[in-house]
Design an enzyme around this catalytic site. Structure first.
Site, PDB file in Angstrom:
ATOM      1  N   ASN A 338      -2.890 -45.498 -67.523  1.00  0.00           N
ATOM      2  CA  ASN A 338      -3.086 -44.060 -67.333  1.00  0.00           C
ATOM      3  C   ASN A 338      -3.931 -43.493 -68.472  1.00  0.00           C
ATOM      4  O   ASN A 338      -3.525 -42.560 -69.181  1.00  0.00           O
ATOM      5  CB  ASN A 338      -1.737 -43.344 -67.237  1.00  0.00           C
ATOM      6  CG  ASN A 338      -1.819 -42.076 -66.406  1.00  0.00           C
ATOM      7  OD1 ASN A 338      -2.909 -41.628 -66.025  1.00  0.00           O
ATOM      8  ND2 ASN A 338      -0.676 -41.465 -66.128  1.00  0.00           N
ATOM      9  N   HIS A 369       5.519 -35.152 -66.453  1.00  0.00           N
ATOM     10  CA  HIS A 369       5.866 -35.984 -65.297  1.00  0.00           C
ATOM     11  C   HIS A 369       6.926 -35.331 -64.420  1.00  0.00           C
ATOM     12  O   HIS A 369       6.940 -35.538 -63.203  1.00  0.00           O
ATOM     13  CB  HIS A 369       6.361 -37.359 -65.756  1.00  0.00           C
ATOM     14  CG  HIS A 369       5.266 -38.315 -66.089  1.00  0.00           C
ATOM     15  ND1 HIS A 369       4.717 -38.428 -67.344  1.00  0.00           N
ATOM     16  CD2 HIS A 369       4.584 -39.219 -65.321  1.00  0.00           C
ATOM     17  CE1 HIS A 369       3.768 -39.345 -67.340  1.00  0.00           C
ATOM     18  NE2 HIS A 369       3.659 -39.839 -66.124  1.00  0.00           N
TER      19      HIS A 369
END
Length: 442
Positions: A338, A369
């Site tokens: 990521n 998240h």
């Protein structure tokens, strides 16, 4: 016979998830075709910047509505709220206000999903695009603050390069946040680089950063992304096959099955933990590599020329699979996983945190998240693993550099330890809830 309520609910959930995944893949494949068309027929030599901005924005809005229906309003509300902040807030505070509003809105949406839906029901829900837009909003606000509100000598070389000197117009702002190349799965990119791409300066800017004449070219080359796109589509296809085979056959939930725990030796459980963690990766490889290919197909993502003279199209790549699978340190692993989110965290948090930048960065990553407890187990554990890994490397590594066999042995041991540390850290991220996480740790 009418099915029982639990069975009816499970059936509804299954259908919803399948439909969401189909919508996601359909949108990304259509975006890939649109990206090729965009590069060929609406390239900078064929269309003005305004036309390119408008096309990218309108198609992005269409994809959002197609995938998420009325939930796409959340994206548009957040975008317009922060456009107001960007134009009305004072420059010294613009990054703070934008950060609080964007992260606050995203968190409220995460909370609403917890109470409206149960763990893991939504796989391609609207919070995914909302997370990407939050990254872009806060990135632009910080870079605008750097460009207008700070002196050049106060900035790092990277901040100076990416600083935005003027507030964007409404069309530029909407295009940057809602363009069809990144609305569904990202990745986040820097505003100046996106504007340079729309205006046709993106590739030449990167080529001028290297001495292309020494690479054997007598004039400024015009690299094509087709080869890079085909290569990434092959990775996407392999990832899809692995997802359909490995992920379904090696569920993470099996590692907390009572019979498995009671009857399986400890070392076998560790090996199986590694296998199920590997099986959880292909869906990310698939989504991120396909998103990268979509941007490349539109002509965006050129990053320069490597030492062999090969054109590179990895400016927006979100992962480096080889470095992930061969990582011999926790730092190396997270730097190649990521990647664009790591760059965002560095831009808005790590480089600006007044104290404890590592801890604050992990906490922000967890908050971004969502609010599932598993995320916090993962990222708080990640803080401890990172600090421990730094200490071990600093105090032990130099003892193993005196000979090749020692260095190889060190690399093998650190690879095993890193992979198991990652498995231990990310398992709660997949399981989400408290109870299975505690059972797993026990």
């Amino acid at each position: 016979e009418t099915p029982s309520p639990p069975l009816q609910r499970i059936t509804t959930i299954f259908c919803f998830v399948c439909l969401s995944q189909i919508n996601f893949v359909a949108c990304q494949l259509f975006a890939l075709l649109a990206a090729f068309w965009f590069r060929i027929y609406l390239g900078p030599s064929h269309a003005s910047s305004a036309v390119r901005h408008a096309f990218a924005t309108l198609f992005g809005i269409y994809f959002a509505v197609f995938c998420f229906g009325w939930y796409s309003l959340h994206l548009f509300v957040l975008v317009m709220m922060n456009y107001g902040i960007m134009n009305m807030a004072s420059i010294p505070n613009i990054h703070r206000y934008s950060f609080v509003v964007a992260m606050g809105y995203l968190t409220l949406c995460h909370i609403s999903r917890i109470y409206i839906f149960h763990y893991g029901i939504l796989t391609t829900d609207f919070s995914g695009p909302l997370m990407i837009i939050t990254q872009k909003i806060t990135t632009l606000a910080c870079q605008l603050h750097d460009g207008i509100g700070r002196q050049a000598e106060e900035l790092t070389a990277e901040q100076n390069r990416l600083a935005v000197k003027t507030r964007p117009s409404l069309l530029e702002y909407l295009s940057y946040l809602l363009n069809f190349m990144s609305i569904i799965a990202g990745p986040c990119s820097n505003y100046k680089e996106y504007i340079a791409f729309i205006e046709g300066r993106h590739v030449h800017m990167k080529l001028l950063e290297v001495n292309w004449k020494q690479k054997g070219y007598d004039r400024l080359p015009d690299p094509s992304p087709t080869g890079a796109v085909m290569y990434k589509l092959c990775i996407t296809l392999v990832s899809l096959i692995l997802f359909l085979t490995l992920t379904k056959n090696f569920p993470m939930a099996y590692i907390i099955d009572n019979e498995f725990i009671d009857k399986t030796p400890f070392l076998s459980r560790l090996c199986y933990l590694y296998v199920v963690t590997q099986a959880a990766k292909p869906k990310y490889y698939f989504a991120w590599t396909l998103a990268d290919a979509v941007n490349n197909a539109a002509g965006y993502g050129f990053s320069g020329v490597d030492e062999r003279g090969t054109f590179r199209w990895d400016l927006l790549s979100n992962l480096n699979i080889w470095n992930i699978e061969t990582a011999t340190s926790f730092k190396m692993y997270i730097e190649n996983w990521n990647i664009q989110t790591a760059a965002w965290l560095k831009c808005v948090c790590y480089d600006r945190a007044p104290w404890y930048p590592t801890a604050l960065t992990f906490i922000l990553s967890a908050l971004w998240h969502g609010i599932y407890p598993g995320y916090y187990f993962t990222f708080l554990t990640g803080i401890l693993i990172t600090l421990a890994a730094r200490a071990i490397r600093k105090n032990c590594r130099h003892y193993f550099l005196s000979s090749v066999p020692l260095k190889i042995a060190y690399d093998v041991v650190t690879w095993v330890v890193t992979q198991l540390a990652v498995c231990y850290t990310v398992a709660p991220f997949v399981m989400l809830a408290v109870e299975p996480t505690i059972k797993f740790y026990k």
